[in-house]
Design a protein around this motif. Structure first.
Motif, PDB file in Angstrom:
ATOM      1  N   LEU A 182     -13.233  -5.512   6.029  1.00 47.61           N
ATOM      2  CA  LEU A 182     -13.609  -4.340   5.240  1.00 47.61           C
ATOM      3  C   LEU A 182     -13.913  -3.156   6.155  1.00 47.61           C
ATOM      4  O   LEU A 182     -13.598  -2.011   5.823  1.00 47.61           O
ATOM      5  CB  LEU A 182     -14.823  -4.662   4.369  1.00 47.61           C
ATOM      6  CG  LEU A 182     -14.612  -5.697   3.256  1.00 47.61           C
ATOM      7  CD1 LEU A 182     -15.911  -5.936   2.500  1.00 47.61           C
ATOM      8  CD2 LEU A 182     -13.519  -5.248   2.290  1.00 47.61           C
ATOM      9  N   VAL A 183     -14.527  -3.442   7.308  1.00 50.62           N
ATOM     10  CA  VAL A 183     -14.786  -2.384   8.288  1.00 50.62           C
ATOM     11  C   VAL A 183     -13.472  -1.790   8.783  1.00 50.62           C
ATOM     12  O   VAL A 183     -13.285  -0.563   8.815  1.00 50.62           O
ATOM     13  CB  VAL A 183     -15.602  -2.925   9.478  1.00 50.62           C
ATOM     14  CG1 VAL A 183     -15.807  -1.831  10.521  1.00 50.62           C
ATOM     15  CG2 VAL A 183     -16.938  -3.463   9.011  1.00 50.62           C
ATOM     16  N   VAL A 184     -12.548  -2.654   9.174  1.00 49.41           N
ATOM     17  CA  VAL A 184     -11.276  -2.203   9.740  1.00 49.41           C
ATOM     18  C   VAL A 184     -10.450  -1.442   8.708  1.00 49.41           C
ATOM     19  O   VAL A 184      -9.891  -0.373   8.992  1.00 49.41           O
ATOM     20  CB  VAL A 184     -10.489  -3.406  10.285  1.00 49.41           C
ATOM     21  CG1 VAL A 184      -9.129  -2.959  10.810  1.00 49.41           C
ATOM     22  CG2 VAL A 184     -11.268  -4.102  11.384  1.00 49.41           C
ATOM     23  N   LEU A 185     -10.390  -1.965   7.496  1.00 46.67           N
ATOM     24  CA  LEU A 185      -9.607  -1.304   6.451  1.00 46.67           C
ATOM     25  C   LEU A 185     -10.248   0.020   6.052  1.00 46.67           C
ATOM     26  O   LEU A 185      -9.536   0.991   5.753  1.00 46.67           O
ATOM     27  CB  LEU A 185      -9.489  -2.223   5.237  1.00 46.67           C
ATOM     28  CG  LEU A 185      -8.710  -3.525   5.476  1.00 46.67           C
ATOM     29  CD1 LEU A 185      -8.728  -4.399   4.237  1.00 46.67           C
ATOM     30  CD2 LEU A 185      -7.269  -3.219   5.879  1.00 46.67           C
ATOM     31  N   GLY A 186     -11.580   0.079   6.043  1.00 45.65           N
ATOM     32  CA  GLY A 186     -12.240   1.352   5.771  1.00 45.65           C
ATOM     33  C   GLY A 186     -11.910   2.392   6.823  1.00 45.65           C
ATOM     34  O   GLY A 186     -11.697   3.569   6.513  1.00 45.65           O
ATOM     35  N   MET A 187     -11.837   1.957   8.098  1.00 45.65           N
ATOM     36  CA  MET A 187     -11.443   2.878   9.167  1.00 45.65           C
ATOM     37  C   MET A 187     -10.008   3.335   8.975  1.00 45.65           C
ATOM     38  O   MET A 187      -9.696   4.515   9.178  1.00 45.65           O
ATOM     39  CB  MET A 187     -11.603   2.182  10.521  1.00 45.65           C
ATOM     40  CG  MET A 187     -13.032   1.928  10.942  1.00 45.65           C
ATOM     41  SD  MET A 187     -13.139   1.118  12.553  1.00 45.65           S
ATOM     42  CE  MET A 187     -12.341   2.350  13.576  1.00 45.65           C
ATOM     43  N   GLY A 188      -9.124   2.403   8.598  1.00 49.38           N
ATOM     44  CA  GLY A 188      -7.733   2.777   8.376  1.00 49.38           C
ATOM     45  C   GLY A 188      -7.576   3.798   7.273  1.00 49.38           C
ATOM     46  O   GLY A 188      -6.818   4.773   7.402  1.00 49.38           O
TER      47      GLY A 188
END
Length: 373
Positions: free
Chosen positions: A271-277
């Protein structure tokens, strides 16, 4: 709910229709994990060793044979003078020069002591430090055997006894560097692939104009975001599964802890990575821009995650910055669970920080996403 499912179905079809994206998802991670895990090592081997033997006695030859028998050193040259040896090191032909002085054996027999000179190419300071440790170990082992040959029985009785240590290696008994690196590289691949793909996929819709068409439909903002990111959330688990399988089958990495705990933590980390994307895609107009910005942050996260260098060795200001690095926590959790068999309470501090990071990043991403109605 039906709207979200339709968007998810559409995203999966779009992913598998893109022939350029499929190798990135399935082939590239496998190759990178296999190649990087063998290449990314701090073990120093094949050290180019040379010597200047001015004594040419049985003792000097025995010392040189010690280095020749080591698996870390390659004895490649015997120089007649120190000047020639220094010239070879200046050209990069040798890494270590051992100079054995004249009367080496005579001083050992009469005075029970002597000196030798060692020159090490220290352009790479870390490698030079490791090489120095190897050399000291070989010389100390030579000293022990020389004592037996030189001292009389009465001398041996009166000599101070050596302290013998028997180390116990926990979590990595074979001292295999891959055991340490593979879990970290697995984290690296899951992070890079999911971040790049999620960001580039949304920007690609901008480039071809379909994003504007989606924005003017009655689809809610949350429906669109969930539908766009959920497929990559699933792909993150697929990459993790493939990586764990390779780690066990190819590299025989021990997995002591509960794999379910790794998947549970990964659910929040993705969720952190996808939010950054999503956040990056909101401020970029082309896939190249999204790739460059994502790569900028990934490089910083990787170098300050403890993957290659210990965080404890960094300056204090850098250690404080790593507290905001999500990759650091994933690396720690993966190694703790796989190698130490950590339980839920052990990873709770990392999990709590990751959940907070996920809320912040996705909140910023949703806030910055502009949908026209």
């Amino acid at each position: 709910m039906k709207t979200i499912l339709y968007i998810i179905q559409k995203e999966f079809r779009q992913i598998f229709r893109n022939k350029g994206m499929l190798p990135i998802i399935f082939i590239l991670p496998i190759l990178q994990l296999v190649i990087l895990s063998n290449a990314a090592t701090f073990e120093i081997k094949n050290i180019k060793f040379s010597y200047v033997d001015q004594d040419k006695t049985s003792f000097s030859r025995a010392l040189i044979e010690k280095f020749d028998a080591s698996t870390y050193f390659n004895v490649i040259a015997d120089f007649p003078s120190k000047k020639e040896a220094n010239a070879a090191m200046a050209k990069g032909e040798v890494d270590v020069i051992l100079e054995i002085p004249r009367y080496f054996e005579r001083d050992l027999l009469k005075q029970k002591r002597t000196d030798i000179s060692v020159a090490i190419n220290a352009i790479d300071g870390a490698a030079a430090g490791v090489e120095n440790v190897y050399i000291n170990q070989i010389v100390q082992d030579f000293n022990k055997k020389a004592k037996v040959a030189l001292y009389s029985p009465s001398d041996v009785v009166n000599t101070t006894k050596d302290i013998v240590t028997i180390p116990s290696f926990w979590y990595n008994k074979t001292l295999n560097y891959k055991t340490f690196m593979v879990p970290g590289i697995l984290v690296l691949l899951v992070t890079m692939i999911t971040l790049f793909l999620s960001g580039m996929n949304i920007v690609r819709e901008k480039e071809i104009g379909t994003l504007e068409q989606m924005n003017v439909t009655p689809i809610k903002k949350y429906q669109f975001i969930i539908g766009k990111l959920f497929p990559f959330w699933i792909l993150g688990f697929v990459l993790l599964t493939v990586g764990l399988t390779i780690a066990k089958v190819v590299f025989n990495i021990p997995i002591i802890g509960n794999l379910g705990l790794i998947y549970f933590y990964t659910a929040f980390y993705l969720l952190v990575v996808l939010g950054m994307g999503l956040f990056i895609s909101n401020f970029t107009d082309t896939q190249q821009q999204a790739m460059f910005i994502s790569w900028f942050f990934v490089v910083i996260f990787i170098l300050m995650s403890g993957l290659f260098t210990p965080i404890e060795s960094m300056p204090m200001w850098a250690q404080y910055i790593t507290e905001f690095n999500p990759v650091k926590y994933f690396v720690q959790v993966t190694r703790m669970v796989m190698l130490k068999g950590a339980h839920f309470n052990d990873i709770l501090p990392q999990l709590t920080k990751t959940i907070i990071y996920a809320l912040i990043m996705n909140g910023l991403a949703v806030w910055s996403y502009q949908k026209t109605t």
